[in-house]
Design a protein around this motif. Structure first.
Motif, PDB file in Angstrom:
ATOM      1  N   PHE A  90      83.012  -1.229  52.490  1.00 42.62           N
ATOM      2  CA  PHE A  90      82.283   0.021  52.329  1.00 42.62           C
ATOM      3  C   PHE A  90      83.051   1.172  52.982  1.00 42.62           C
ATOM      4  O   PHE A  90      83.681   1.011  54.014  1.00 42.62           O
ATOM      5  N   SER A  91      82.917   2.342  52.383  1.00 41.43           N
ATOM      6  CA  SER A  91      83.479   3.540  53.003  1.00 41.43           C
ATOM      7  C   SER A  91      82.648   3.905  54.224  1.00 41.43           C
ATOM      8  O   SER A  91      81.511   3.450  54.382  1.00 41.43           O
ATOM      9  N   ASP A  92      83.203   4.736  55.093  1.00 37.94           N
ATOM     10  CA  ASP A  92      82.454   5.192  56.264  1.00 37.94           C
ATOM     11  C   ASP A  92      81.188   5.927  55.844  1.00 37.94           C
ATOM     12  O   ASP A  92      80.138   5.786  56.469  1.00 37.94           O
ATOM     13  N   GLU A  93      81.277   6.711  54.782  1.00 37.83           N
ATOM     14  CA  GLU A  93      80.119   7.463  54.294  1.00 37.83           C
ATOM     15  C   GLU A  93      79.003   6.522  53.843  1.00 37.83           C
ATOM     16  O   GLU A  93      77.830   6.717  54.192  1.00 37.83           O
ATOM     17  N   ALA A  94      79.334   5.493  53.082  1.00 40.09           N
ATOM     18  CA  ALA A  94      78.334   4.529  52.622  1.00 40.09           C
ATOM     19  C   ALA A  94      77.720   3.774  53.799  1.00 40.09           C
ATOM     20  O   ALA A  94      76.502   3.555  53.842  1.00 40.09           O
ATOM     21  N   PHE A  95      78.546   3.392  54.762  1.00 38.42           N
ATOM     22  CA  PHE A  95      78.062   2.694  55.940  1.00 38.42           C
ATOM     23  C   PHE A  95      77.086   3.578  56.718  1.00 38.42           C
ATOM     24  O   PHE A  95      76.012   3.141  57.120  1.00 38.42           O
ATOM     25  N   ASP A  96      77.439   4.854  56.899  1.00 35.17           N
ATOM     26  CA  ASP A  96      76.576   5.795  57.613  1.00 35.17           C
ATOM     27  C   ASP A  96      75.243   5.998  56.892  1.00 35.17           C
ATOM     28  O   ASP A  96      74.199   6.144  57.531  1.00 35.17           O
ATOM     29  N   GLN A  97      75.261   5.995  55.567  1.00 32.37           N
ATOM     30  CA  GLN A  97      74.020   6.143  54.796  1.00 32.37           C
ATOM     31  C   GLN A  97      73.095   4.949  55.015  1.00 32.37           C
ATOM     32  O   GLN A  97      71.875   5.120  55.126  1.00 32.37           O
ATOM     33  N   LEU A  98      73.648   3.762  55.093  1.00 35.12           N
ATOM     34  CA  LEU A  98      72.826   2.577  55.351  1.00 35.12           C
ATOM     35  C   LEU A  98      72.262   2.587  56.769  1.00 35.12           C
ATOM     36  O   LEU A  98      71.115   2.198  56.988  1.00 35.12           O
ATOM     37  N   ILE A  99      73.042   3.054  57.726  1.00 32.74           N
ATOM     38  CA  ILE A  99      72.559   3.160  59.102  1.00 32.74           C
ATOM     39  C   ILE A  99      71.417   4.183  59.167  1.00 32.74           C
ATOM     40  O   ILE A  99      70.400   3.953  59.826  1.00 32.74           O
ATOM     41  N   ALA A 100      71.549   5.296  58.461  1.00 34.11           N
ATOM     42  CA  ALA A 100      70.494   6.312  58.423  1.00 34.11           C
ATOM     43  C   ALA A 100      69.232   5.748  57.773  1.00 34.11           C
ATOM     44  O   ALA A 100      68.119   6.009  58.238  1.00 34.11           O
ATOM     45  N   TYR A 101      69.388   4.979  56.707  1.00 30.67           N
ATOM     46  CA  TYR A 101      68.256   4.329  56.047  1.00 30.67           C
ATOM     47  C   TYR A 101      67.525   3.413  57.026  1.00 30.67           C
ATOM     48  O   TYR A 101      66.294   3.436  57.114  1.00 30.67           O
ATOM     49  N   ALA A 102      68.265   2.631  57.798  1.00 32.34           N
ATOM     50  CA  ALA A 102      67.662   1.731  58.786  1.00 32.34           C
ATOM     51  C   ALA A 102      66.971   2.525  59.896  1.00 32.34           C
ATOM     52  O   ALA A 102      65.893   2.146  60.357  1.00 32.34           O
ATOM     53  N   ALA A 103      67.559   3.633  60.302  1.00 31.25           N
ATOM     54  CA  ALA A 103      66.966   4.461  61.358  1.00 31.25           C
ATOM     55  C   ALA A 103      65.637   5.067  60.916  1.00 31.25           C
ATOM     56  O   ALA A 103      64.787   5.370  61.749  1.00 31.25           O
ATOM     57  N   GLN A 104      65.446   5.194  59.597  1.00 34.78           N
ATOM     58  CA  GLN A 104      64.205   5.739  59.054  1.00 34.78           C
ATOM     59  C   GLN A 104      63.185   4.650  58.757  1.00 34.78           C
ATOM     60  O   GLN A 104      62.183   4.902  58.102  1.00 34.78           O
ATOM     61  N   GLY A 105      63.457   3.421  59.221  1.00 32.16           N
ATOM     62  CA  GLY A 105      62.499   2.338  59.068  1.00 32.16           C
ATOM     63  C   GLY A 105      62.839   1.316  58.005  1.00 32.16           C
ATOM     64  O   GLY A 105      62.110   0.344  57.823  1.00 32.16           O
ATOM     65  N   GLY A 106      63.937   1.508  57.289  1.00 27.41           N
ATOM     66  CA  GLY A 106      64.350   0.532  56.283  1.00 27.41           C
ATOM     67  C   GLY A 106      64.966  -0.695  56.937  1.00 27.41           C
ATOM     68  O   GLY A 106      65.351  -0.667  58.102  1.00 27.41           O
ATOM     69  N   THR A 107      65.063  -1.762  56.174  1.00 23.68           N
ATOM     70  CA  THR A 107      65.665  -2.998  56.661  1.00 23.68           C
ATOM     71  C   THR A 107      66.969  -3.252  55.908  1.00 23.68           C
ATOM     72  O   THR A 107      66.981  -3.239  54.676  1.00 23.68           O
ATOM     73  N   VAL A 108      68.043  -3.463  56.661  1.00 18.95           N
ATOM     74  CA  VAL A 108      69.351  -3.736  56.073  1.00 18.95           C
ATOM     75  C   VAL A 108      69.810  -5.101  56.559  1.00 18.95           C
ATOM     76  O   VAL A 108      69.819  -5.363  57.762  1.00 18.95           O
ATOM     77  N   LEU A 109      70.173  -5.971  55.620  1.00 19.14           N
ATOM     78  CA  LEU A 109      70.680  -7.300  55.949  1.00 19.14           C
ATOM     79  C   LEU A 109      72.152  -7.347  55.560  1.00 19.14           C
ATOM     80  O   LEU A 109      72.498  -7.249  54.384  1.00 19.14           O
ATOM     81  N   TYR A 110      73.012  -7.442  56.565  1.00 21.80           N
ATOM     82  CA  TYR A 110      74.449  -7.564  56.329  1.00 21.80           C
ATOM     83  C   TYR A 110      74.820  -9.034  56.305  1.00 21.80           C
ATOM     84  O   TYR A 110      74.472  -9.783  57.218  1.00 21.80           O
TER      85      TYR A 110
END
Length: 54
Positions: free
Chosen positions: A16-36
């Motif tokens: 993933f690009s840094d931008e895509a990675f940052d978007q997923l981190i922001a999604y998780a910070a807003q209450g979303g769940t990310v499974l890597y």
């Protein structure tokens, strides 16, 4: 109306690009769940997966 997914599954996040990675981190910070699944990043210049500090 478009709804947000409850779970985002991310295979091979090291590609993933840094931008895509940052978007997923922001999604998780807003209450979303990310499974890597697999490594999050590769160390630049190394041919094998190594430790990185994040």
């Amino acid at each position: 109306m478009r709804t947000k997914p409850k779970l985002v599954i991310v295979p091979s996040a090291h590609n993933f690009s840094d931008e895509a990675f940052d978007q997923l981190i922001a999604y998780a910070a807003q209450g979303g769940t990310v499974l890597y699944t697999g490594p999050l990043r590769l160390n630049a210049g190394l041919e094998t997966f190594g430790e990185t500090f994040r």
